[in-house]
Design a protein around this motif. Structure first.
Motif, PDB file in Angstrom:
ATOM      1  N   TRP A 163       0.557  -1.113  -0.176  1.00  0.00           N
ATOM      2  CA  TRP A 163       0.060   0.078   0.061  1.00  0.00           C
ATOM      3  C   TRP A 163       1.409   1.609  -0.231  1.00  0.00           C
ATOM      4  O   TRP A 163       1.333   1.208   1.032  1.00  0.00           O
ATOM      5  CB  TRP A 163      -0.492  -0.325   0.992  1.00  0.00           C
ATOM      6  N   ASP A 164       0.517   1.974  -0.724  1.00  0.00           N
ATOM      7  CA  ASP A 164       2.117   2.867  -1.023  1.00  0.00           C
ATOM      8  C   ASP A 164       1.035   4.547  -0.434  1.00  0.00           C
ATOM      9  O   ASP A 164      -0.199   4.577  -1.042  1.00  0.00           O
ATOM     10  CB  ASP A 164       1.375   3.421  -2.648  1.00  0.00           C
ATOM     11  N   SER A 166       1.772   7.635  -0.451  1.00  0.00           N
ATOM     12  CA  SER A 166       1.634   8.812  -1.127  1.00  0.00           C
ATOM     13  C   SER A 166       0.001   9.171  -2.026  1.00  0.00           C
ATOM     14  O   SER A 166      -0.239  10.591  -2.187  1.00  0.00           O
ATOM     15  CB  SER A 166       3.231   8.818  -2.043  1.00  0.00           C
ATOM     16  N   ASP A 167      -0.090   8.103  -2.443  1.00  0.00           N
ATOM     17  CA  ASP A 167      -1.105   7.877  -3.677  1.00  0.00           C
ATOM     18  C   ASP A 167      -2.464   6.890  -3.440  1.00  0.00           C
ATOM     19  O   ASP A 167      -3.526   6.735  -3.362  1.00  0.00           O
ATOM     20  CB  ASP A 167      -1.077   7.642  -5.157  1.00  0.00           C
ATOM     21  N   SER A 168      -2.273   6.105  -2.082  1.00  0.00           N
ATOM     22  CA  SER A 168      -2.826   5.535  -1.486  1.00  0.00           C
ATOM     23  C   SER A 168      -3.177   3.929  -2.595  1.00  0.00           C
ATOM     24  O   SER A 168      -4.664   3.309  -2.306  1.00  0.00           O
ATOM     25  CB  SER A 168      -3.959   6.054  -0.947  1.00  0.00           C
ATOM     26  N   SER A 169      -2.266   4.003  -3.158  1.00  0.00           N
ATOM     27  CA  SER A 169      -2.715   1.894  -4.154  1.00  0.00           C
ATOM     28  C   SER A 169      -2.514   1.435  -3.126  1.00  0.00           C
ATOM     29  O   SER A 169      -2.100   1.280  -2.665  1.00  0.00           O
ATOM     30  CB  SER A 169      -2.255   3.059  -5.763  1.00  0.00           C
TER      31      SER A 169
END
Length: 454
Positions: A163-164, A166-169
């Protein structure tokens, strides 16, 4: 000058003396008075003494009544001449006149008062909640980690998800087959790109998260599942259910370089100190060991420098203090429920705090002297403590099952927690640092020589 001239009362000779004068002269001339108090003549006011022994004394004894105007004049005169004193003799010099260190002008202040720091608001609810289906409800595993590249890794059953922040991906890194799984531990390397995955079959896989490819598999380290891992530069330290702790140099083919023997049961927690010189390990045998890197030997199993036996239950929660290098916090399981603080140079237990419930994880605040703990039965809460007083600053509820895992964002502000209720929650419990510090540059050379051995 004759001896009589040294007597402050010599000018009273030939005059009638009052009883007070007689008492003073008798005290001065008495040879039987051994504990004499000798007046300091340089500090005495002879005019005032003469006035008090003559005119002043008559006024007080006879209670002479003056007119209001004359009475007011005498009062002002007495104040001006400092005649409202009652002591005649002086035995020490007057103190020096105080010097005004700062200007008397109060309109401008040399040192303006420092404004009080506002009390930080600690949210009682999570900022974000994500589903974490198939998260194993196992106290001994370590299934959550947050890397320096601001990517969080979580193991759900046989699959590792990224889960990134920075962009919630969200992306899937790998799914392990049933013969080798489930995944029992995850740990990011210092560079934030490479990640180690511990498996139930005793193997450890190394992955490149940027390219989503497996680099190599570490075999022969353990005889059973690998539930805990910790990085120290290019060294990956692994702990297994077999009680073994192994240092693996991921740059070389024969990766096992050191072994640590001391625990009799499964290794629950592993943490390297910030300096990389000391390793703390916690086990299901209720023990905490402190190992010194400089005393490690590749030819024989390394001996611990401290064996800490005060806990009465399994020790998974370990946290090195960021502002005191030799301070370690450890937390005990359901039969212990305490947080203990250790001086790792001496092995002394500095403090022990009964939390009332199972301690699953510990995190130090990087910006304040605070410690965060996560718990199991009965409250399943997070507790923020003020260090070193260990006063509770906040109790944070939200999870409905024991909070098994807790990690910190790279900037030290946000905390992520994963629980047996199969949820992943994010908390802004540590606030925002006053001055943002640039992230240190990570040297990535050690991982450029990973052998692609399956």
């Amino acid at each position: 000058m004759d001896a009589g001239s040294l007597n402050p009362f010599s000018n009273l000779r030939g005059r009638s003396r009052c009883p007070l004068q007689e008492q003073i002269l008798q005290r001065i001339n008495s040879k039987e008075n051994l504990d004499r108090f000798i007046p300091n003549r340089s500090a005495m006011d002879y005019d005032y003494a003469h006035y008090m022994l003559t005119e002043g004394r008559k006024i007080k004894e006879n209670q002479i009544v003056f007119s209001p105007a004359r009475d007011a004049y005498r009062m002002q005169l007495a104040e001006a001449l400092n005649m409202n004193r009652t002591r005649i003799l002086a035995f020490k010099n007057k103190p020096p006149t105080p010097v005004e260190l700062f200007p008397s002008n109060h309109t401008t202040s040399v040192h303006p008062a420092k404004p009080l720091k506002p009390r930080r608001h600690i949210p009682q609810s999570s900022e974000r909640t994500l589903d974490a289906p198939d998260l194993m409800d196992d106290f001994y595993l370590n299934l959550l980690d947050w890397g320096s590249s601001n990517v969080l890794a979580i193991a759900l059953g046989n699959t590792v998800y990224l889960w990134d922040a920075s962009d919630s991906s969200t992306s899937e890194l790998v799914t392990i087959d049933d013969d080798n799984g489930p995944v029992t531990s995850v740990s990011w390397a210092p560079d934030g790109r490479h990640i180690a995955i511990g498996l139930n079959n005793s193997e450890v896989q190394l992955w490149d998260s940027a390219s989503n490819r497996q680099l190599r598999t570490l075999r022969g380290c353990h005889r059973s599942r690998v539930g805990s891992m910790a990085w120290n530069s290019h060294i990956l330290t692994t702990g297994g259910m077999d009680g073994m702790i192994v240092n693996n140099d991921v740059r070389i083919k024969s990766h096992v370089v050191k072994t640590y023997r001391g625990h009799r049961q499964e290794i629950c927690g592993l943490k390297w100190s910030a300096s990389g010189q000391q390793l703390a390990s916690g086990g299901n045998d209720n023990l905490v060991h402190i190992w010194d890197m400089s005393k490690a030997s590749s030819n024989s199993p390394t001996q611990w420098i401290h064996r800490l036996e005060d806990h009465t239950s399994a020790v998974k929660a370990l946290a090195w203090c960021p502002f005191q290098s030799n301070l370690l916090a450890s937390g005990g399981g359901g039969g212990d429920r305490t947080i203990k603080f250790w001086n790792t140079h001496t092995g002394a237990c500095l403090n022990s705090v009964d939390t009332g419930s199972q301690v699953c994880a510990l995190l130090w605040n990087k910006n304040e002297r605070e410690l965060l703990s996560s718990h199991g039965f009965t409250q399943n809460q997070l507790i923020l403590w003020k260090y070193p007083s260990m006063v509770k600053m906040a109790e944070i509820m939200g999870h409905t099952s024991r909070v098994l895992h807790m990690v910190q964002s790279p900037n030290g502000c946000t905390v992520a927690s994963a629980a047996g209720d199969e949820t992943l929650r994010f908390w802004n419990v540590f606030g925002v640092p006053e001055v943002a510090k640039p992230a240190p540059k990570v040297h990535q050379e050690p991982f450029s020589h990973l052998y692609r051995i399956r």
